[in-house]
Design a protein around this motif. Sequence first.
Motif, PDB file in Angstrom:
ATOM      1  N   LEU A 236     -26.891  57.851  10.170  1.00 50.67           N
ATOM      2  CA  LEU A 236     -25.648  58.194   9.489  1.00 50.67           C
ATOM      3  C   LEU A 236     -24.517  57.257   9.867  1.00 50.67           C
ATOM      4  O   LEU A 236     -23.610  57.020   9.062  1.00 50.67           O
ATOM      5  CB  LEU A 236     -25.268  59.638   9.827  1.00 50.67           C
ATOM      6  N   GLY A 237     -24.554  56.731  11.079  1.00 51.51           N
ATOM      7  CA  GLY A 237     -23.532  55.772  11.475  1.00 51.51           C
ATOM      8  C   GLY A 237     -23.542  54.528  10.607  1.00 51.51           C
ATOM      9  O   GLY A 237     -22.492  53.973  10.275  1.00 51.51           O
ATOM     10  N   GLU A 238     -24.735  54.102  10.226  1.00 53.43           N
ATOM     11  CA  GLU A 238     -24.861  52.960   9.323  1.00 53.43           C
ATOM     12  C   GLU A 238     -24.222  53.254   7.974  1.00 53.43           C
ATOM     13  O   GLU A 238     -23.569  52.385   7.372  1.00 53.43           O
ATOM     14  CB  GLU A 238     -26.336  52.603   9.150  1.00 53.43           C
ATOM     15  N   ARG A 242     -21.062  51.292   6.406  1.00 49.78           N
ATOM     16  CA  ARG A 242     -21.147  50.697   5.074  1.00 49.78           C
ATOM     17  C   ARG A 242     -20.035  51.213   4.167  1.00 49.78           C
ATOM     18  O   ARG A 242     -19.455  50.458   3.377  1.00 49.78           O
ATOM     19  CB  ARG A 242     -22.521  50.996   4.456  1.00 49.78           C
ATOM     20  N   SER A 243     -19.731  52.497   4.269  1.00 50.51           N
ATOM     21  CA  SER A 243     -18.669  53.061   3.428  1.00 50.51           C
ATOM     22  C   SER A 243     -17.303  52.480   3.790  1.00 50.51           C
ATOM     23  O   SER A 243     -16.447  52.308   2.919  1.00 50.51           O
ATOM     24  CB  SER A 243     -18.648  54.588   3.575  1.00 50.51           C
ATOM     25  N   VAL A 244     -17.106  52.170   5.067  1.00 46.97           N
ATOM     26  CA  VAL A 244     -15.834  51.572   5.487  1.00 46.97           C
ATOM     27  C   VAL A 244     -15.714  50.152   4.964  1.00 46.97           C
ATOM     28  O   VAL A 244     -14.665  49.747   4.438  1.00 46.97           O
ATOM     29  CB  VAL A 244     -15.714  51.604   7.024  1.00 46.97           C
ATOM     30  N   THR A 245     -16.777  49.378   5.116  1.00 53.38           N
ATOM     31  CA  THR A 245     -16.721  47.977   4.682  1.00 53.38           C
ATOM     32  C   THR A 245     -16.633  47.849   3.163  1.00 53.38           C
ATOM     33  O   THR A 245     -16.071  46.870   2.647  1.00 53.38           O
ATOM     34  CB  THR A 245     -17.956  47.215   5.183  1.00 53.38           C
ATOM     35  N   GLU A 254     -18.604  62.256   3.203  1.00 47.90           N
ATOM     36  CA  GLU A 254     -19.881  62.973   3.201  1.00 47.90           C
ATOM     37  C   GLU A 254     -20.670  62.707   4.483  1.00 47.90           C
ATOM     38  O   GLU A 254     -21.165  63.647   5.125  1.00 47.90           O
ATOM     39  CB  GLU A 254     -20.715  62.553   1.989  1.00 47.90           C
ATOM     40  N   THR A 255     -20.800  61.447   4.848  1.00 48.46           N
ATOM     41  CA  THR A 255     -21.554  61.117   6.054  1.00 48.46           C
ATOM     42  C   THR A 255     -20.825  61.586   7.304  1.00 48.46           C
ATOM     43  O   THR A 255     -21.459  62.021   8.277  1.00 48.46           O
ATOM     44  CB  THR A 255     -21.806  59.609   6.134  1.00 48.46           C
ATOM     45  N   GLY A 256     -19.493  61.525   7.278  1.00 47.37           N
ATOM     46  CA  GLY A 256     -18.733  62.041   8.415  1.00 47.37           C
ATOM     47  C   GLY A 256     -18.938  63.525   8.616  1.00 47.37           C
ATOM     48  O   GLY A 256     -19.121  64.001   9.747  1.00 47.37           O
TER      49      GLY A 256
END
Length: 285
Positions: A236-238, A242-245, A254-256
């Motif tokens: 999930l960290g990946e 990816r969502s940040v970049t 969602e992942t958070g």
Amino acid sequence: MNELLPRLPFADWIDSGVDWLVSTFGSVLDGIANVLGGVVEGAVTVLDMVPSILLAIIFALIAYFISTRKIALFTLIGLLFIDYLGYWYPMLQMLALVLTSVFLAVVIGIPIGIWGSQKAGVRKVVNPLLDLMQTMPAFVYLIPAIFFFNIGVVPGVVASVIFAMPPTIRLTMLGIEQVPKDLIEATEAFGSTAGQRLMKIQIPLAKPTIMAGVNQSIMLALSMVVIASMVGAPGLGEEVYRSVTQLKTGVGVETGVSIVIVAIILDRITQQAGIRKKKIGGKLS
């Protein structure tokens, strides 16, 4: 002041030391990387073999027997919600990474904590090292991990172990040191050895505090998930990285939320395990 005193090549010394370690112990480091990578990948494979609904029920049952019905219900609903969002496999990858890191942190940290609780000289050495480990920025741990183990899941595990280990060591030492002195004197009066006193009195009474240290190690390992994704650690960290970049706010939320759900489940289960042990110990006494 800088003009009067020559600047020591401290950074060059560190680089030389890292290069020497890599060249001297390269085969050992490769073996460690293969073992850790195999453990994480094997855990993900085994977990992924079980259907998501069945695995969620199994985790809920574990939560039910270890903690409470409310936590078991939250575990079931939370995991099914992660599956509904489509992050089940990344969650398994993150869970395998975290559990492997915490297992190593506990296996290494508890014996060091026990050793430090019995030897004042060990405490004098360990405590400054723990202060350094806890104040060092988390990103710094990734630098030597990359040099030693390249990129991927292994440097993430290694950095998580180092980052998550101090609470287990500290609270193990604290729990054993807080055992009432009159109990220690009573065991000495009955002629018990140091090993018998440690195994039958000090460690059992210190279990709630030790479990609190394990709980904190789990939370710190989870906090390294996003950071470890910067060196190729999956999960999930990946997805968050990816969502940040890519500036995908919805995916990031969602992942958070998925990470928060897993964190709450692990936190509440380990907390209740410590409380339960404390209550059982209180009843027996």
